[in-house]
Design an enzyme around this catalytic site. Structure first.
Site, PDB file in Angstrom:
ATOM      1  N   TYR A   6       0.805  -1.223   0.000  1.00  0.00           N
ATOM      2  CA  TYR A   6       0.000   0.000   0.000  1.00  0.00           C
ATOM      3  C   TYR A   6       0.840   1.276   0.000  1.00  0.00           C
ATOM      4  O   TYR A   6       0.303   2.371   0.025  1.00  0.00           O
ATOM      5  CB  TYR A   6      -0.965  -0.003   1.194  1.00  0.00           C
ATOM      6  CG  TYR A   6      -2.067  -1.026   1.040  1.00  0.00           C
ATOM      7  CD1 TYR A   6      -1.783  -2.381   1.136  1.00  0.00           C
ATOM      8  CD2 TYR A   6      -3.366  -0.643   0.772  1.00  0.00           C
ATOM      9  CE1 TYR A   6      -2.759  -3.339   0.976  1.00  0.00           C
ATOM     10  CE2 TYR A   6      -4.364  -1.591   0.608  1.00  0.00           C
ATOM     11  CZ  TYR A   6      -4.062  -2.933   0.707  1.00  0.00           C
ATOM     12  OH  TYR A   6      -5.045  -3.867   0.532  1.00  0.00           O
ATOM     13  N   ASP A  44     -12.536  -9.085   4.686  1.00  0.00           N
ATOM     14  CA  ASP A  44     -13.794  -9.087   3.923  1.00  0.00           C
ATOM     15  C   ASP A  44     -14.438 -10.475   3.982  1.00  0.00           C
ATOM     16  O   ASP A  44     -15.649 -10.611   4.134  1.00  0.00           O
ATOM     17  CB  ASP A  44     -13.564  -8.684   2.454  1.00  0.00           C
ATOM     18  CG  ASP A  44     -13.822  -7.197   2.221  1.00  0.00           C
ATOM     19  OD1 ASP A  44     -13.624  -6.422   3.174  1.00  0.00           O
ATOM     20  OD2 ASP A  44     -14.223  -6.816   1.103  1.00  0.00           O
TER      21      ASP A  44
END
Ligand code: ATP
Length: 356
Positions: A135, A253
């Site tokens: 990231y 998720d």
């Protein structure tokens, strides 16, 4: 008189603007000693004046507020969602919020897509490294647009970053209990060290070193692919999971699916001793935004998590108990099988909590 905690509120975009008002209402109903200051950071402001976050924005948040509550950021009108990236990653990186903590708890068996799974079977937490990995936007492209194009995305793993997130996981395990009141017992590190040998090797070595300081805590290791399979076959053995930024994104998720979907999942972005940021796991969900159908419970449970972090355990527990009651009484939105709108679900809950 109790000093009120100062909360910066960034409702943001899409369903963030619908779920955050419900969270604020419920926090007030719980009688928490807080004061809210709302910030207009988001797509509307970006489109109006090209501001993502003001130049001194992050340092002001860190200096003037005890915590930050975010709804969601992301809007199809903004090319590549540059504002969302700058605000969310800006907070994580510039405020060094290195621990992304995502509790995974099932409130009612009816919410879980797995058969024969009870609420007591899903009670674990994923601790995701939040400031490194892929990231960091380190890399580049070469010969772009040609048949020979090369794209490189670097995976950053520092000794400091790996050690502090692993230590955070052990500390979390040592100081948190399960919902049934029993102590947490095990830290599982998830990686892909069989394929990503250099980064994985660092994680493996540091995990062993830090674990040696916590002899009472059991340790376990799983490759991320095996972990995903195990999570849907039988989530019972999981307790505290620590992993890197990208695997944490994916695994949480999947884990949110076990607890009723993205509308039910809460998270905190923490740095012990510093101003931390709390946001539901879901994004701005453009397809359902503005329709009064978004589930506000993820944002509400996120606010409860924030209160617990700020030392307001009783108010936090009141909110969690209220959400549990709402789920059991089916005072819920359509994504988890109810018929209520976002606002109606928030009103019902706030009213219930205020009466307790
Ligand atoms: P991001 O990339 O920021 O995660 P996204 O739009 O790709 O954003 P989400 O916003 O998390 O992903 O949502 C994906 C889908 O999940 C939504 O379109 C919606 O159907 C469902 N969803 C997410 N949050 C909720 C919620 N609070 N209530 C109901 N459904 C939701």
């Amino acid at each position: 008189m109790t000093q009120r905690k100062r909360i910066a509120v960034i409702a943001g975009d899409g369903i963030g603007k619908e779920v955050i008002p419900q969270a604020l209402k419920v926090v007030e109903a719980a009688g928490a000693a807080v004061e809210f200051t709302e910030f207009d950071w988001g797509a509307d402001r970006y489109l109006a004046d090209k501001t993502t976050a003001p130049p001194d924005g992050f340092s002001n948040l860190a200096r003037d507020y005890d915590a930050i509550l975010v709804g969601a950021l992301g809007d199809p009108r903004v090319p590549s969602n540059i504002h969302a990236k700058e605000i969310l990653l800006g907070m994580r990186f510039k405020m060094d919020l290195y621990a992304n903590v995502r509790p995974v708890r099932l409130m009612d068996a009816a919410l879980c897509p797995l058969k024969d799974v009870e609420p007591k079977d899903v009670d674990f937490v994923v601790i995701r490294e939040n400031t490194e990995g892929v990231y960091g936007d380190v890399g580049g492209v070469f010969k772009q647009g040609t048949a020979d194009e090369v794209a490189i995305q670097e995976d950053i793993n520092t000794r400091k970053g790996v050690e502090r997130i692993i230590r955070y996981a052990f500390e979390y395990c040592a100081h948190h209990k399960k919902l049934d009141g029993s102590p947490r017992q095990r830290v599982l590190m998830c990686d892909k060290s069989n394929a990503m040998t250099h980064a994985g090797g660092l994680w493996q070595r540091v995990f062993k070193e830090v674990a040696a300081e916590y002899p009472k805590i059991e340790t376990q290791h799983m490759y991320v692919d095996a972990l995903c399979m195990q999570m849907v076959r039988d989530p019972r053995p999981f307790d505290v999971i620590v992993t890197n930024n990208m695997f944490g994104d994916i695994v949480t998720d999947l884990a949110a699916g076990l607890q009723g979907g993205l509308g039910m999942a809460a998270s905190g972005n923490l740095h012990p001793g510093k101003t931390s940021m709390f946001e539901p796991v879901h994004g701005s969900a453009p397809p359902i935004a503005g329709k009064n159908i978004a589930n506000p419970f993820g944002a509400i449970l996120t606010a409860a998590m924030m209160l617990a972090h700020l030392g307001m355990a009783a108010e936090s527990a009141k909110i969690e108990a209220g959400v549990l009651e709402a789920v059991r009484q089916k005072k819920i939105t359509a994504d988890i099988g109810g018929t209520m709108g976002t606002w109606e679900a928030g009103d019902w809950l706030a009213e219930r909590i205020a009466r307790r």
